[in-house]
Structure formats: structure tokens, C-alpha cells
Design a protein around this motif. Structure first.
Motif, PDB file in Angstrom:
ATOM      1  N   GLY A 158     -10.118 -35.686 -77.009  1.00  0.00           N
ATOM      2  CA  GLY A 158     -11.064 -34.849 -76.281  1.00  0.00           C
ATOM      3  C   GLY A 158     -11.558 -35.487 -75.000  1.00  0.00           C
ATOM      4  N   ARG A 159     -11.754 -36.797 -75.026  1.00  0.00           N
ATOM      5  CA  ARG A 159     -12.341 -37.465 -73.861  1.00  0.00           C
ATOM      6  C   ARG A 159     -11.817 -38.890 -73.755  1.00  0.00           C
ATOM      7  NH1 ARG A 159     -18.798 -38.438 -73.279  1.00  0.00           N
ATOM      8  NH2 ARG A 159     -18.867 -38.747 -71.045  1.00  0.00           N
ATOM      9  N   VAL A 160     -11.460 -39.297 -72.543  1.00  0.00           N
ATOM     10  CA  VAL A 160     -11.039 -40.669 -72.277  1.00  0.00           C
ATOM     11  C   VAL A 160     -12.092 -41.319 -71.388  1.00  0.00           C
ATOM     12  CG1 VAL A 160      -9.289 -42.157 -71.225  1.00  0.00           C
ATOM     13  CG2 VAL A 160      -8.586 -40.102 -72.472  1.00  0.00           C
ATOM     14  N   VAL A 161     -12.597 -42.465 -71.823  1.00  0.00           N
ATOM     15  CA  VAL A 161     -13.576 -43.226 -71.034  1.00  0.00           C
ATOM     16  C   VAL A 161     -12.911 -44.526 -70.609  1.00  0.00           C
ATOM     17  CG1 VAL A 161     -15.835 -44.360 -71.016  1.00  0.00           C
ATOM     18  CG2 VAL A 161     -15.512 -42.238 -72.313  1.00  0.00           C
ATOM     19  N   GLU A 162     -12.819 -44.722 -69.320  1.00  0.00           N
ATOM     20  CA  GLU A 162     -12.144 -45.899 -68.756  1.00  0.00           C
ATOM     21  C   GLU A 162     -13.198 -46.839 -68.182  1.00  0.00           C
ATOM     22  OE1 GLU A 162      -8.526 -47.900 -67.062  1.00  0.00           O
ATOM     23  OE2 GLU A 162      -8.954 -46.582 -68.733  1.00  0.00           O
ATOM     24  N   PHE A 163     -12.986 -48.162 -68.343  1.00  0.00           N
ATOM     25  CA  PHE A 163     -13.915 -49.105 -67.719  1.00  0.00           C
ATOM     26  C   PHE A 163     -13.152 -50.238 -67.059  1.00  0.00           C
ATOM     27  CE2 PHE A 163     -13.324 -51.050 -71.888  1.00  0.00           C
ATOM     28  CZ  PHE A 163     -13.276 -52.405 -71.602  1.00  0.00           C
ATOM     29  N   TYR A 164     -13.842 -50.949 -66.186  1.00  0.00           N
ATOM     30  CA  TYR A 164     -13.291 -52.113 -65.499  1.00  0.00           C
ATOM     31  C   TYR A 164     -14.277 -53.260 -65.690  1.00  0.00           C
ATOM     32  CZ  TYR A 164     -12.493 -55.470 -61.777  1.00  0.00           C
ATOM     33  OH  TYR A 164     -12.290 -56.637 -61.092  1.00  0.00           O
ATOM     34  N   GLY A 165     -13.764 -54.443 -65.950  1.00  0.00           N
ATOM     35  CA  GLY A 165     -14.615 -55.621 -66.047  1.00  0.00           C
ATOM     36  C   GLY A 165     -13.773 -56.851 -66.270  1.00  0.00           C
ATOM     37  N   SER A 166     -14.406 -58.004 -66.164  1.00  0.00           N
ATOM     38  CA  SER A 166     -13.719 -59.262 -66.459  1.00  0.00           C
ATOM     39  C   SER A 166     -14.654 -60.120 -67.296  1.00  0.00           C
ATOM     40  CB  SER A 166     -13.324 -59.989 -65.166  1.00  0.00           C
ATOM     41  OG  SER A 166     -14.467 -60.320 -64.408  1.00  0.00           O
ATOM     42  N   THR A 167     -14.081 -61.003 -68.083  1.00  0.00           N
ATOM     43  CA  THR A 167     -14.868 -61.806 -69.015  1.00  0.00           C
ATOM     44  C   THR A 167     -15.927 -62.631 -68.303  1.00  0.00           C
ATOM     45  OG1 THR A 167     -12.926 -61.952 -70.434  1.00  0.00           O
ATOM     46  CG2 THR A 167     -14.699 -63.514 -70.862  1.00  0.00           C
ATOM     47  N   GLU A 168     -15.512 -63.306 -67.222  1.00  0.00           N
ATOM     48  CA  GLU A 168     -16.438 -64.222 -66.559  1.00  0.00           C
ATOM     49  C   GLU A 168     -17.187 -63.584 -65.395  1.00  0.00           C
ATOM     50  OE1 GLU A 168     -12.850 -64.522 -63.880  1.00  0.00           O
ATOM     51  OE2 GLU A 168     -13.375 -63.853 -65.871  1.00  0.00           O
ATOM     52  N   GLY A 169     -16.731 -62.418 -64.938  1.00  0.00           N
ATOM     53  CA  GLY A 169     -17.294 -61.830 -63.731  1.00  0.00           C
ATOM     54  C   GLY A 169     -18.544 -60.999 -63.968  1.00  0.00           C
ATOM     55  N   ASN A 170     -19.196 -60.634 -62.889  1.00  0.00           N
ATOM     56  CA  ASN A 170     -20.407 -59.815 -62.994  1.00  0.00           C
ATOM     57  C   ASN A 170     -20.207 -58.427 -62.390  1.00  0.00           C
ATOM     58  OD1 ASN A 170     -20.348 -60.230 -60.251  1.00  0.00           O
ATOM     59  ND2 ASN A 170     -22.427 -60.996 -60.081  1.00  0.00           N
ATOM     60  N   ALA A 171     -18.978 -58.121 -61.986  1.00  0.00           N
ATOM     61  CA  ALA A 171     -18.684 -56.810 -61.396  1.00  0.00           C
ATOM     62  C   ALA A 171     -18.037 -55.933 -62.454  1.00  0.00           C
ATOM     63  CB  ALA A 171     -17.752 -56.963 -60.192  1.00  0.00           C
ATOM     64  N   ASN A 172     -18.676 -54.842 -62.795  1.00  0.00           N
ATOM     65  CA  ASN A 172     -18.109 -53.939 -63.796  1.00  0.00           C
ATOM     66  C   ASN A 172     -18.348 -52.495 -63.400  1.00  0.00           C
ATOM     67  OD1 ASN A 172     -20.888 -53.377 -64.839  1.00  0.00           O
ATOM     68  ND2 ASN A 172     -20.730 -55.511 -65.444  1.00  0.00           N
ATOM     69  N   LEU A 173     -17.467 -51.633 -63.899  1.00  0.00           N
ATOM     70  CA  LEU A 173     -17.515 -50.209 -63.583  1.00  0.00           C
ATOM     71  C   LEU A 173     -17.161 -49.417 -64.830  1.00  0.00           C
ATOM     72  CD1 LEU A 173     -15.434 -50.402 -60.276  1.00  0.00           C
ATOM     73  CD2 LEU A 173     -17.869 -49.821 -60.387  1.00  0.00           C
ATOM     74  N   CYS A 174     -17.568 -48.148 -64.865  1.00  0.00           N
ATOM     75  CA  CYS A 174     -17.225 -47.289 -65.990  1.00  0.00           C
ATOM     76  C   CYS A 174     -17.049 -45.859 -65.495  1.00  0.00           C
ATOM     77  CB  CYS A 174     -18.327 -47.348 -67.047  1.00  0.00           C
ATOM     78  SG  CYS A 174     -17.945 -46.393 -68.533  1.00  0.00           S
ATOM     79  N   ASN A 175     -16.008 -45.195 -65.993  1.00  0.00           N
ATOM     80  CA  ASN A 175     -15.771 -43.785 -65.695  1.00  0.00           C
ATOM     81  C   ASN A 175     -15.889 -43.009 -67.002  1.00  0.00           C
ATOM     82  OD1 ASN A 175     -14.838 -41.229 -64.991  1.00  0.00           O
ATOM     83  ND2 ASN A 175     -12.698 -41.857 -64.958  1.00  0.00           N
ATOM     84  N   ASN A 176     -17.036 -42.379 -67.216  1.00  0.00           N
ATOM     85  CA  ASN A 176     -17.233 -41.578 -68.421  1.00  0.00           C
ATOM     86  C   ASN A 176     -17.176 -40.084 -68.128  1.00  0.00           C
ATOM     87  OD1 ASN A 176     -19.619 -41.238 -67.076  1.00  0.00           O
ATOM     88  ND2 ASN A 176     -20.946 -41.924 -68.744  1.00  0.00           N
ATOM     89  N   THR A 177     -16.617 -39.751 -66.956  1.00  0.00           N
ATOM     90  CA  THR A 177     -16.562 -38.352 -66.527  1.00  0.00           C
ATOM     91  C   THR A 177     -15.269 -37.656 -66.945  1.00  0.00           C
ATOM     92  OG1 THR A 177     -15.485 -38.810 -64.418  1.00  0.00           O
ATOM     93  CG2 THR A 177     -17.896 -38.968 -64.464  1.00  0.00           C
ATOM     94  N   GLY A 178     -14.250 -38.451 -67.302  1.00  0.00           N
ATOM     95  CA  GLY A 178     -12.961 -37.871 -67.661  1.00  0.00           C
ATOM     96  C   GLY A 178     -12.040 -37.627 -66.481  1.00  0.00           C
ATOM     97  N   VAL A 179     -12.442 -38.017 -65.269  1.00  0.00           N
ATOM     98  CA  VAL A 179     -11.559 -37.872 -64.107  1.00  0.00           C
ATOM     99  C   VAL A 179     -10.375 -38.809 -64.290  1.00  0.00           C
ATOM    100  CG1 VAL A 179     -11.331 -38.245 -61.615  1.00  0.00           C
ATOM    101  CG2 VAL A 179     -13.368 -37.130 -62.523  1.00  0.00           C
ATOM    102  N   PRO A 180      -9.138 -38.270 -64.432  1.00  0.00           N
ATOM    103  CA  PRO A 180      -7.969 -39.105 -64.730  1.00  0.00           C
ATOM    104  C   PRO A 180      -7.705 -40.164 -63.676  1.00  0.00           C
ATOM    105  CG  PRO A 180      -7.452 -36.789 -65.057  1.00  0.00           C
ATOM    106  CD  PRO A 180      -8.789 -36.851 -64.368  1.00  0.00           C
ATOM    107  N   GLY A 181      -7.464 -41.397 -64.138  1.00  0.00           N
ATOM    108  CA  GLY A 181      -7.066 -42.474 -63.248  1.00  0.00           C
ATOM    109  C   GLY A 181      -8.201 -43.282 -62.664  1.00  0.00           C
ATOM    110  N   ALA A 182      -9.431 -42.778 -62.728  1.00  0.00           N
ATOM    111  CA  ALA A 182     -10.559 -43.509 -62.157  1.00  0.00           C
ATOM    112  C   ALA A 182     -11.033 -44.576 -63.141  1.00  0.00           C
ATOM    113  CB  ALA A 182     -11.693 -42.555 -61.813  1.00  0.00           C
ATOM    114  N   ILE A 183     -11.235 -45.798 -62.646  1.00  0.00           N
ATOM    115  CA  ILE A 183     -11.689 -46.882 -63.524  1.00  0.00           C
ATOM    116  C   ILE A 183     -13.203 -47.049 -63.467  1.00  0.00           C
ATOM    117  CG2 ILE A 183      -9.501 -48.100 -63.407  1.00  0.00           C
ATOM    118  CD1 ILE A 183     -10.794 -50.054 -61.446  1.00  0.00           C
TER     119      ILE A 183
END
Length: 203
Positions: free
Chosen positions: A34-59
Motif C-alpha cells: 500500500g505504501r513505500v516509505v524511503e529514507f536516507y541516512g548514514s551511521t556516523e552522519g547527521n544528515a538524514n531525509l525521509c520520504n513518507n509521501t509515496g512519491v516514487p524514487g524520492a529519498i
């Protein structure tokens, strides 16, 4: 969905990182998600993003009107070395919508979510900290990842710095080439003639 018919169940949500744009919709349809939630992040980094809108391909997504609140930015840089482009005042040049830029995360030592503790190797830690990005003396974590954003504020993966190459005067992402070989034409969002290649990894 196909999977529904096979097992009588529907997967409501898939959450993770690394869903390639060309497989997002087929994967979602195949397994009845029904829904795909994509996120971006790194273990040591402080920059993170999340796409909970379902727009395909967006991180991730940070609406343009709210970018001043969320402490990440895309700075123009050399796609091979990661060296940031600077203006006449020595500040970093921000990437415009559609342009690739290195994702940077603001370092604030008094905020645990924005801190960057670094590595055991001080030299390696120093390479990940860049200064004078938006104002004199500020510090940012350099992710080493190239992203692009659209006019609204959706972020899309481009490549790892160093994984691009020059061809006919343009920067080409190895991820774009892999997508083309994998039977997907990123310029038209449709199948390419190379349908016999199931998957490819380009480096």
C-alpha cells in the motif's frame, strides 16, 4: 495486486532505503504494498531525509518553503573530488533545483541530533567537516553523496562522489548507466531496448 491473488495478503507498508526509482512502482504492484516509505541516512552522519509521501524514487522531502528550518543543504561541488564551489565571498554555492549537489548536514555541537563525533582517525574526521557554507565560521558534515532536489523539495539520489564520469562534456552518474542497462530509460521513464539485462552494477 498480484501478490494478493497468490497468498491472500497485502503488505501495508515497506520502510527502508535503497529502493531504485525504476523498480519502485513494479515492486509495489507485484507485492501489493500500500505504501513505500524511503529514507536516507548514514551511521556516523547527521544528515538524514525521509520520504513518507509515496512519491516514487524520492529519498526524502523538505518543502522548499521550510528549507530554512531543516539543517541540510545541497552544495555544488566537483563530482569527482567533492571540492565545493565557492562564491566571491568564500561561501558555498547552493545547487539549484534539478542540479546535483553534495548533501551537507549542519553541525551543532550542543545538539545530539546535529553533532558529528567523527572517527577514531582524526584525519578522516577532518575530511568530513566543511566550513563557511552559509555563513562565516559555520561547520557542516560532508556526506560524500550527490543528490538533486526538485522545485517542491523532493530529494533524489544521483551518485556517490567519485562514481561519476565525464562524457561529451557532461557528468554522468554510474547509477544512471546501471539503470539504462537494467532495462530502464531514466530520461523517458520507460523500458529500454536492453530488456535481456535483468540487473547491472556500474562502477
Amino acid at each position: 495486486a498480484d501478490m494478493d491473488a497468490k497468498c491472500g495478503k497485502t503488505l501495508r507498508v515497506a520502510f527502508g532505503n535503497g529502493m531504485r526509482p525504476e523498480v519502485w512502482v513494479p515492486f509495489q504492484k507485484q507485492f501489493g504494498i500500500g505504501r513505500v516509505v524511503e529514507f536516507y541516512g548514514s551511521t556516523e552522519g547527521n544528515a538524514n531525509l525521509c520520504n513518507n509521501t509515496g512519491v516514487p524514487g524520492a529519498i526524502g522531502v523538505v518543502p522548499s518553503a521550510l528549507k530554512f528550518i531543516y539543517p541540510v543543504c545541497l552544495a555544488k561541488c566537483d563530482s569527482e573530488t567533492g571540492e565545493l564551489a565557492r562564491d566571491s565571498n568564500g561561501m558555498a554555492v547552493m545547487a539549484k533545483p534539478g542540479e546535483p549537489g553534495q548533501l551537507l548536514g549542519l553541525i551543532k555541537d550542543d545538539d545530539p541530533a546535529r553533532r558529528f563525533d567523527g572517527y577514531t582517525d582524526k584525519k578522516a574526521t577532518g575530511k568530513k567537516i566543511v566550513c563557511d557554507i552559509k555563513k562565516k565560521g559555520d561547520k557542516w558534515f560532508a556526506s560524500g553523496d550527490l543528490l538533486r532536489s526538485d522545485w517542491f523539495g523532493f530529494f533524489f539520489w544521483v551518485d556517490r562522489i567519485g562514481d561519476t564520469f565525464r562524457w561529451k562534456g557532461e557528468n554522468v552518474s554510474t547509477a544512471e548507466v546501471a539503470a539504462a542497462f537494467s532495462g530502464f530509460d531514466s530520461s523517458t521513464s520507460s523500458k529500454s531496448p536492453l530488456k535481456f539485462v535483468e540487473d547491472a552494477n556500474v562502477y
